[in-house]
Write a protein that holds these residues in place. Structure first.
Motif, PDB file in Angstrom:
ATOM      1  N   VAL A 139       0.931  -0.950   0.160  1.00  0.00           N
ATOM      2  CA  VAL A 139      -0.038   0.137  -0.068  1.00  0.00           C
ATOM      3  C   VAL A 139       0.947   1.178   0.057  1.00  0.00           C
ATOM      4  N   THR A 140       0.651   2.371  -0.904  1.00  0.00           N
ATOM      5  CA  THR A 140       1.531   3.465  -0.965  1.00  0.00           C
ATOM      6  C   THR A 140       0.586   4.612  -1.334  1.00  0.00           C
ATOM      7  N   GLU A 141       0.544   5.523  -0.866  1.00  0.00           N
ATOM      8  CA  GLU A 141      -0.317   6.668  -0.966  1.00  0.00           C
ATOM      9  C   GLU A 141      -2.011   6.274  -0.801  1.00  0.00           C
ATOM     10  N   GLY A 142      -1.959   5.216   0.137  1.00  0.00           N
ATOM     11  CA  GLY A 142      -3.338   5.084   0.445  1.00  0.00           C
ATOM     12  C   GLY A 142      -3.879   4.011  -0.568  1.00  0.00           C
ATOM     13  N   GLN A 143      -3.374   3.582  -1.719  1.00  0.00           N
ATOM     14  CA  GLN A 143      -3.778   2.637  -2.558  1.00  0.00           C
ATOM     15  C   GLN A 143      -2.987   1.201  -2.802  1.00  0.00           C
ATOM     16  N   PRO A 144      -3.504   0.240  -2.887  1.00  0.00           N
ATOM     17  CA  PRO A 144      -2.892  -0.973  -2.961  1.00  0.00           C
ATOM     18  C   PRO A 144      -2.144  -0.976  -4.405  1.00  0.00           C
ATOM     19  N   GLN A 145      -1.017  -1.569  -4.440  1.00  0.00           N
ATOM     20  CA  GLN A 145      -0.277  -1.694  -5.852  1.00  0.00           C
ATOM     21  C   GLN A 145       0.302  -2.982  -6.136  1.00  0.00           C
ATOM     22  N   SER A 146       0.359  -3.516  -7.480  1.00  0.00           N
ATOM     23  CA  SER A 146       0.950  -4.635  -7.865  1.00  0.00           C
ATOM     24  C   SER A 146       2.316  -4.467  -7.561  1.00  0.00           C
ATOM     25  N   HIS A 147       3.013  -5.615  -7.070  1.00  0.00           N
ATOM     26  CA  HIS A 147       4.304  -5.629  -6.604  1.00  0.00           C
ATOM     27  C   HIS A 147       4.891  -7.040  -6.634  1.00  0.00           C
ATOM     28  N   LEU A 148       6.168  -7.112  -6.438  1.00  0.00           N
ATOM     29  CA  LEU A 148       7.084  -8.546  -6.447  1.00  0.00           C
ATOM     30  C   LEU A 148       8.033  -8.066  -5.334  1.00  0.00           C
ATOM     31  N   LEU A 149       8.039  -9.069  -4.295  1.00  0.00           N
ATOM     32  CA  LEU A 149       9.213  -9.099  -3.263  1.00  0.00           C
ATOM     33  C   LEU A 149      10.439  -9.536  -3.792  1.00  0.00           C
ATOM     34  N   THR A 150      11.530  -8.659  -3.788  1.00  0.00           N
ATOM     35  CA  THR A 150      12.833  -9.123  -4.436  1.00  0.00           C
ATOM     36  C   THR A 150      13.969  -9.091  -3.500  1.00  0.00           C
ATOM     37  N   SER A 151      13.745  -9.296  -2.300  1.00  0.00           N
ATOM     38  CA  SER A 151      14.697  -9.519  -1.326  1.00  0.00           C
ATOM     39  C   SER A 151      14.313 -10.425  -0.022  1.00  0.00           C
ATOM     40  N   SER A 152      15.300 -10.705   0.832  1.00  0.00           N
ATOM     41  CA  SER A 152      15.023 -11.350   1.898  1.00  0.00           C
ATOM     42  C   SER A 152      14.249 -10.541   2.913  1.00  0.00           C
ATOM     43  N   VAL A 153      13.573 -10.989   3.856  1.00  0.00           N
ATOM     44  CA  VAL A 153      12.905  -9.992   4.975  1.00  0.00           C
ATOM     45  C   VAL A 153      13.775  -9.963   6.189  1.00  0.00           C
ATOM     46  N   VAL A 154      14.072  -8.743   6.612  1.00  0.00           N
ATOM     47  CA  VAL A 154      15.231  -8.532   7.538  1.00  0.00           C
ATOM     48  C   VAL A 154      14.322  -7.716   8.669  1.00  0.00           C
ATOM     49  N   SER A 155      14.613  -8.014   9.981  1.00  0.00           N
ATOM     50  CA  SER A 155      14.182  -7.293  11.205  1.00  0.00           C
ATOM     51  C   SER A 155      15.212  -6.765  11.895  1.00  0.00           C
ATOM     52  N   VAL A 156      15.208  -5.352  12.374  1.00  0.00           N
ATOM     53  CA  VAL A 156      16.157  -4.651  13.263  1.00  0.00           C
ATOM     54  C   VAL A 156      15.491  -4.256  14.425  1.00  0.00           C
ATOM     55  N   VAL A 157      16.287  -4.825  15.478  1.00  0.00           N
ATOM     56  CA  VAL A 157      15.614  -4.505  16.845  1.00  0.00           C
ATOM     57  C   VAL A 157      16.618  -3.801  17.746  1.00  0.00           C
ATOM     58  N   ILE A 158      16.474  -3.005  18.711  1.00  0.00           N
ATOM     59  CA  ILE A 158      17.274  -2.519  19.870  1.00  0.00           C
ATOM     60  C   ILE A 158      16.650  -2.893  21.132  1.00  0.00           C
ATOM     61  N   GLY A 159      17.330  -3.492  21.942  1.00  0.00           N
ATOM     62  CA  GLY A 159      16.681  -3.887  23.233  1.00  0.00           C
ATOM     63  C   GLY A 159      16.680  -2.938  24.162  1.00  0.00           C
ATOM     64  N   ASN A 160      15.795  -2.736  25.085  1.00  0.00           N
ATOM     65  CA  ASN A 160      15.391  -1.999  26.148  1.00  0.00           C
ATOM     66  C   ASN A 160      14.840  -0.389  25.411  1.00  0.00           C
ATOM     67  N   ARG A 161      14.370  -0.600  24.349  1.00  0.00           N
ATOM     68  CA  ARG A 161      13.835   0.683  23.541  1.00  0.00           C
ATOM     69  C   ARG A 161      12.165   0.662  23.965  1.00  0.00           C
ATOM     70  N   ARG A 162      11.695   1.809  24.250  1.00  0.00           N
ATOM     71  CA  ARG A 162      10.264   2.007  24.442  1.00  0.00           C
ATOM     72  C   ARG A 162       9.693   2.575  23.215  1.00  0.00           C
ATOM     73  N   HIS A 163      10.456   2.812  22.185  1.00  0.00           N
ATOM     74  CA  HIS A 163       9.801   3.442  21.020  1.00  0.00           C
ATOM     75  C   HIS A 163      10.783   3.156  19.927  1.00  0.00           C
ATOM     76  N   ARG A 164       9.915   3.111  18.379  1.00  0.00           N
ATOM     77  CA  ARG A 164      10.829   2.641  17.590  1.00  0.00           C
ATOM     78  C   ARG A 164      11.196   3.972  16.369  1.00  0.00           C
ATOM     79  N   GLN A 165      10.780   5.092  16.785  1.00  0.00           N
ATOM     80  CA  GLN A 165      11.392   6.227  15.897  1.00  0.00           C
ATOM     81  C   GLN A 165      12.635   6.479  16.290  1.00  0.00           C
ATOM     82  N   LEU A 166      13.473   6.768  15.421  1.00  0.00           N
ATOM     83  CA  LEU A 166      15.041   6.910  15.405  1.00  0.00           C
ATOM     84  C   LEU A 166      15.122   8.360  15.385  1.00  0.00           C
ATOM     85  N   ARG A 167      16.025   9.025  16.168  1.00  0.00           N
ATOM     86  CA  ARG A 167      16.656  10.370  15.766  1.00  0.00           C
ATOM     87  C   ARG A 167      17.457  10.320  14.755  1.00  0.00           C
TER      88      ARG A 167
END
Length: 397
Positions: free
Chosen positions: A269-297
């Protein structure tokens, strides 16, 4: 001449303590998050060592927070008020532990507490059963939910994640799995930050973890970390990992999954509209421990390897850096907060302003691609070179 016991006998203070030499003697101080059972702030007993302090007993997370103790530190998570059933008095701490790991109280209410009364006839609960079982293992340490989870290692977490991906799943169960894996890996790392593991390679999942001793390190303004999983790379400032934290340990976890087929079918979904697409990479996750929010400065750079079927064929297509946006009403891929920094035939570097699970998408209709961006809102410049060989590394920084 003064005899320096600290230099001569490296283990004189025992585990989780530092030695300080004095004229004619020495004394030991416990590391932050550890203490002597006697309550002494310093001691001189040979090899006496210090024990972990259960900070959760002081309720540091507030009235609506969930606290999970880990060796030398603790984790906080804020969530919905606890359940009000007759099970609350006896199970509330344990249920809160499960809710913290799975990030959703409703899952525990529907798939755990109801099962204690009668088995739920729910397909979703069946699909997440293995994830719930592993969460229970993390919480059931000698029957006390606040016990250290050192018996559940990063190797155990990797093995569980690899099996989950290999078995396949639906979109919603994969969403629960991704969030749970972030917490499983973080808690296992913080529970035993000095454990030594052999290099591990998994068919469907790799992770790289760094535990940072904030108490005994001082960081340069632009000091950075580079983590690698599969053929994917994370570049992050050290100050982003530690923020304003002055003591204890912090951790950053980078996970890379191959063959998460259910998310390949996830909506874009981009600009509120579903779009046709193809996933072209692995899925990765990034996490920082002991953080109470996800927004980064300050943002992070994530360099993703293109899948073999699309390598060298993307020059005429629009590439999107996206994250998995999960909400109670829907889950979908979204480009919000992420931009393409640079791209070639084999890799694309994304600059992102928040933490989540990420991937690359290409539009299925040709469009004119934008010029590559070299910097973006505090994103790290000059991404580190791509490495094609990965082994799981676990080290104290």
């Amino acid at each position: 001449m003064n005899y320096d016991e600290c230099h001569t006998v490296k283990t004189i203070c025992g585990p989780h303590a530092s030695c300080h030499n004095t004229a004619g003697g020495f004394f030991c101080l416990c590391h932050t998050g550890f203490a002597q059972l006697s309550g002494k702030t310093n001691f001189t007993g040979y090899g006496a060592g210090c024990q972990d302090v259960d900070e959760c007993l002081q309720q540091p997370c507030g009235p609506h927070g969930v606290c999970i103790n880990a060796e030398g530190t603790f984790l906080c998570s804020h969530m919905t008020p606890p359940m009000t059933s007759h099970l609350q008095t006896t199970l509330s701490p344990f249920v809160h532990c499960l809710s913290n790991l799975l990030k959703d109280q409703s899952i525990i209410d529907n798939c755990f507490t109801k099962r204690l009364q009668q088995p739920p006839a729910d397909q979703f609960c069946s699909l997440i059963n293995s994830t719930l079982a592993f969460a229970r293992r993390m919480c059931e340490q000698k029957g006390e939910y606040r016990q250290k989870s050192a018996s559940v290692t990063l190797k155990d977490v990797t093995s569980f994640g690899n099996k989950f991906v290999a078995d396949g799943s639906g979109v919603e169960s994969a969403t629960v799995f991704l969030g749970a894996m972030e917490n499983f890996a973080t808690l296992a790392a913080l529970a035993s930050p000095t454990q030594e593991l052999k290099a591990i390679s998994s068919a469907h999942l790799d992770l790289d973890v760094r535990v940072i001793d904030v108490t005994n390190r001082r960081f340069l303004a632009h000091e950075r970390l580079t983590l690698r999983a599969k053929n994917d790379t994370l570049d992050i400032y050290m100050k982003t990992v530690t923020e304003e934290q002055q003591t204890g340990a912090s951790v950053v976890v980078f996970l890379s999954y191959t063959d998460l087929r259910s998310l390949q079918r996830g909506e874009f979904v981009t600009e509120g509209q579903p779009q046709s697409h193809l996933l072209t990479s692995s899925v990765v996750s990034v996490v920082i421990g002991n953080r109470r929010h996800r927004q980064l400065r300050d943002g992070v750079n994530i360099t993703l390897s293109h899948t073999s079927q699309t390598q060298g064929s993307l020059s005429d297509w629009r590439i999107f850096c996206v994250y998995w946006n999960h909400s109670p009403s829907s889950s979908h891929w979204s480009p919000e907060g992420c931009e393409v920094i640079q791209s070639n035939g084999t890799h694309t570097t994304c600059g992102c302003q928040h933490l989540s699970s990420f991937a690359l998408l290409i539009a299925t209709s040709k469009v004119t691609p934008p010029a590559n961006r070299l910097q973006h809102h505090g994103i790290l410049p000059n991404p580190a070179p791509i490495q094609n060989v990965l082994q799981l590394r676990y080290r104290m920084v």
